[in-house]
Motif scaffolding. Sequence first.
Motif, PDB file in Angstrom:
ATOM      1  N   ALA A  43       0.842  -1.204   0.000  1.00 21.48           N
ATOM      2  CA  ALA A  43       0.000   0.000   0.000  1.00 21.48           C
ATOM      3  C   ALA A  43       0.874   1.250   0.000  1.00 21.48           C
ATOM      4  O   ALA A  43       1.942   1.279   0.621  1.00 21.48           O
ATOM      5  CB  ALA A  43      -0.907   0.012   1.224  1.00 21.48           C
ATOM      6  N   ARG A  44       0.409   2.262  -0.706  1.00 16.72           N
ATOM      7  CA  ARG A  44       1.040   3.582  -0.736  1.00 16.72           C
ATOM      8  C   ARG A  44       2.534   3.524  -1.087  1.00 16.72           C
ATOM      9  O   ARG A  44       3.345   4.289  -0.591  1.00 16.72           O
ATOM     10  CB  ARG A  44       0.798   4.321   0.581  1.00 16.72           C
ATOM     11  N   ARG A  45       2.880   2.586  -1.951  1.00 17.91           N
ATOM     12  CA  ARG A  45       4.244   2.488  -2.469  1.00 17.91           C
ATOM     13  C   ARG A  45       4.242   2.994  -3.897  1.00 17.91           C
ATOM     14  O   ARG A  45       3.270   2.821  -4.629  1.00 17.91           O
ATOM     15  CB  ARG A  45       4.720   1.045  -2.454  1.00 17.91           C
ATOM     16  N   THR A  46       5.336   3.614  -4.304  1.00 19.57           N
ATOM     17  CA  THR A  46       5.470   4.092  -5.674  1.00 19.57           C
ATOM     18  C   THR A  46       6.119   3.006  -6.525  1.00 19.57           C
ATOM     19  O   THR A  46       7.198   2.506  -6.187  1.00 19.57           O
ATOM     20  CB  THR A  46       6.291   5.388  -5.724  1.00 19.57           C
ATOM     21  N   TYR A  47       5.433   2.666  -7.611  1.00 21.00           N
ATOM     22  CA  TYR A  47       5.917   1.680  -8.567  1.00 21.00           C
ATOM     23  C   TYR A  47       6.332   2.416  -9.828  1.00 21.00           C
ATOM     24  O   TYR A  47       5.662   3.363 -10.249  1.00 21.00           O
ATOM     25  CB  TYR A  47       4.826   0.640  -8.877  1.00 21.00           C
ATOM     26  N   GLN A  48       7.418   1.968 -10.440  1.00 21.95           N
ATOM     27  CA  GLN A  48       7.932   2.612 -11.639  1.00 21.95           C
ATOM     28  C   GLN A  48       7.429   1.882 -12.884  1.00 21.95           C
ATOM     29  O   GLN A  48       7.505   0.662 -12.964  1.00 21.95           O
ATOM     30  CB  GLN A  48       9.463   2.613 -11.646  1.00 21.95           C
ATOM     31  N   GLY A  49       6.935   2.650 -13.842  1.00 18.10           N
ATOM     32  CA  GLY A  49       6.496   2.076 -15.101  1.00 18.10           C
ATOM     33  C   GLY A  49       7.672   1.703 -15.979  1.00 18.10           C
ATOM     34  O   GLY A  49       8.835   1.993 -15.659  1.00 18.10           O
ATOM     35  N   LYS A  50       7.380   1.063 -17.110  1.00 15.52           N
ATOM     36  CA  LYS A  50       8.421   0.654 -18.065  1.00 15.52           C
ATOM     37  C   LYS A  50       9.257   1.834 -18.537  1.00 15.52           C
ATOM     38  O   LYS A  50      10.425   1.695 -18.844  1.00 15.52           O
ATOM     39  CB  LYS A  50       7.770   0.013 -19.297  1.00 15.52           C
ATOM     40  N   HIS A  51       8.631   2.998 -18.621  1.00 17.28           N
ATOM     41  CA  HIS A  51       9.310   4.192 -19.127  1.00 17.28           C
ATOM     42  C   HIS A  51       9.646   5.172 -18.000  1.00 17.28           C
ATOM     43  O   HIS A  51       9.958   6.327 -18.254  1.00 17.28           O
ATOM     44  CB  HIS A  51       8.450   4.858 -20.199  1.00 17.28           C
ATOM     45  N   GLY A  52       9.544   4.707 -16.755  1.00 16.43           N
ATOM     46  CA  GLY A  52       9.959   5.508 -15.609  1.00 16.43           C
ATOM     47  C   GLY A  52       8.872   6.339 -14.948  1.00 16.43           C
ATOM     48  O   GLY A  52       9.146   7.014 -13.955  1.00 16.43           O
ATOM     49  N   TYR A  53       7.639   6.316 -15.477  1.00 14.21           N
ATOM     50  CA  TYR A  53       6.580   7.131 -14.873  1.00 14.21           C
ATOM     51  C   TYR A  53       6.063   6.435 -13.610  1.00 14.21           C
ATOM     52  O   TYR A  53       5.700   5.264 -13.650  1.00 14.21           O
ATOM     53  CB  TYR A  53       5.441   7.353 -15.872  1.00 14.21           C
ATOM     54  N   PRO A  54       6.008   7.164 -12.495  1.00 11.47           N
ATOM     55  CA  PRO A  54       5.610   6.538 -11.240  1.00 11.47           C
ATOM     56  C   PRO A  54       4.085   6.430 -11.076  1.00 11.47           C
ATOM     57  O   PRO A  54       3.330   7.252 -11.574  1.00 11.47           O
ATOM     58  CB  PRO A  54       6.185   7.490 -10.196  1.00 11.47           C
ATOM     59  N   ALA A  55       3.681   5.394 -10.339  1.00  9.65           N
ATOM     60  CA  ALA A  55       2.282   5.232  -9.935  1.00  9.65           C
ATOM     61  C   ALA A  55       2.285   4.789  -8.480  1.00  9.65           C
ATOM     62  O   ALA A  55       2.920   3.784  -8.134  1.00  9.65           O
ATOM     63  CB  ALA A  55       1.578   4.194 -10.801  1.00  9.65           C
ATOM     64  N   ARG A  56       1.588   5.521  -7.644  1.00  9.29           N
ATOM     65  CA  ARG A  56       1.521   5.196  -6.219  1.00  9.29           C
ATOM     66  C   ARG A  56       0.285   4.340  -5.973  1.00  9.29           C
ATOM     67  O   ARG A  56      -0.835   4.730  -6.322  1.00  9.29           O
ATOM     68  CB  ARG A  56       1.460   6.477  -5.396  1.00  9.29           C
ATOM     69  N   SER A  57       0.485   3.198  -5.362  1.00  8.97           N
ATOM     70  CA  SER A  57      -0.651   2.323  -5.074  1.00  8.97           C
ATOM     71  C   SER A  57      -1.526   2.940  -3.991  1.00  8.97           C
ATOM     72  O   SER A  57      -1.044   3.617  -3.087  1.00  8.97           O
ATOM     73  CB  SER A  57      -0.167   0.937  -4.638  1.00  8.97           C
ATOM     74  N   ASP A  58      -2.822   2.680  -4.109  1.00 15.85           N
ATOM     75  CA  ASP A  58      -3.777   3.121  -3.089  1.00 15.85           C
ATOM     76  C   ASP A  58      -3.853   2.112  -1.956  1.00 15.85           C
ATOM     77  O   ASP A  58      -4.169   2.458  -0.819  1.00 15.85           O
ATOM     78  CB  ASP A  58      -5.175   3.269  -3.705  1.00 15.85           C
ATOM     79  N   ALA A  59      -3.617   0.850  -2.285  1.00 11.83           N
ATOM     80  CA  ALA A  59      -3.772  -0.230  -1.313  1.00 11.83           C
ATOM     81  C   ALA A  59      -2.915  -1.416  -1.715  1.00 11.83           C
ATOM     82  O   ALA A  59      -2.455  -1.505  -2.856  1.00 11.83           O
ATOM     83  CB  ALA A  59      -5.243  -0.650  -1.269  1.00 11.83           C
ATOM     84  N   SER A  60      -2.749  -2.319  -0.769  1.00 11.60           N
ATOM     85  CA  SER A  60      -2.121  -3.606  -1.062  1.00 11.60           C
ATOM     86  C   SER A  60      -3.220  -4.582  -1.446  1.00 11.60           C
ATOM     87  O   SER A  60      -4.243  -4.662  -0.758  1.00 11.60           O
ATOM     88  CB  SER A  60      -1.383  -4.136   0.164  1.00 11.60           C
ATOM     89  N   PHE A  61      -3.016  -5.329  -2.510  1.00  8.36           N
ATOM     90  CA  PHE A  61      -4.044  -6.299  -2.880  1.00  8.36           C
ATOM     91  C   PHE A  61      -4.193  -7.389  -1.827  1.00  8.36           C
ATOM     92  O   PHE A  61      -5.212  -8.057  -1.766  1.00  8.36           O
ATOM     93  CB  PHE A  61      -3.826  -6.886  -4.276  1.00  8.36           C
ATOM     94  N   TYR A  62      -3.199  -7.545  -0.949  1.00 10.98           N
ATOM     95  CA  TYR A  62      -3.315  -8.511   0.146  1.00 10.98           C
ATOM     96  C   TYR A  62      -4.440  -8.121   1.112  1.00 10.98           C
ATOM     97  O   TYR A  62      -4.976  -8.976   1.813  1.00 10.98           O
ATOM     98  CB  TYR A  62      -1.995  -8.641   0.915  1.00 10.98           C
ATOM     99  N   ASP A  63      -4.778  -6.827   1.157  1.00 13.03           N
ATOM    100  CA  ASP A  63      -5.809  -6.334   2.072  1.00 13.03           C
ATOM    101  C   ASP A  63      -7.163  -6.170   1.405  1.00 13.03           C
ATOM    102  O   ASP A  63      -8.106  -5.674   2.036  1.00 13.03           O
ATOM    103  CB  ASP A  63      -5.376  -4.973   2.646  1.00 13.03           C
TER     104      ASP A  63
END
Length: 179
Positions: A43-63
């Motif tokens: 949750a609330r972690r920033t993931y990097q796209g293939k081209h470097g654009y970030p996306a911050r998760s709203d939640a963990s799918f585990y929850d």
Amino acid sequence: MDVRDLRRVMIFVEDLYEEMELWYPKYRLEEAGFEPVLAGPEARRTYQGKHGYPARSDASFYDLEERDFLGLIIPGGFAPDKLRRIPKVLDLTRKFMQARKLVAHICHGGWICASAEVVSGFRMTSTPGIKDDLVHAGALWVDEPVVVDRNMVSSRRPDDLPLFMGACLEVLESSILPF
């Protein structure tokens, strides 16, 4: 909760996601009055796209649980190859399919559905690079911009996004109409 009250749609995210295949659906969902929820391993972690654009998760799918969402969208990129190895991702995908809720995938996103063993007998498309994986999992693969088969929507690549999201929104709207 009645399915007609739901407006939330889960979108998987992980490092190396395809930017256009995540952001275009997210914005189209918002414009149509839905609440997209970016769900990653954390949750609330920033993931990097293939081209470097970030996306911050709203939640963990585990929850998260399928029952709290109207549908699932799986962007492509290389993220699906990582996500399909996670039992919770496969379990969520199976539960969306069993509930006959929207399961939409584009490009390499179909890898998750193949690994979840939910594609057998479904007509679908994807990037040609995973055609063999889908066919070996029992899918009826076709090379078309968008394919709708029951609750599953699939497309090949970013150029197909307008048709893909049009079909996704139709499936979502039809699932919340009064019975």
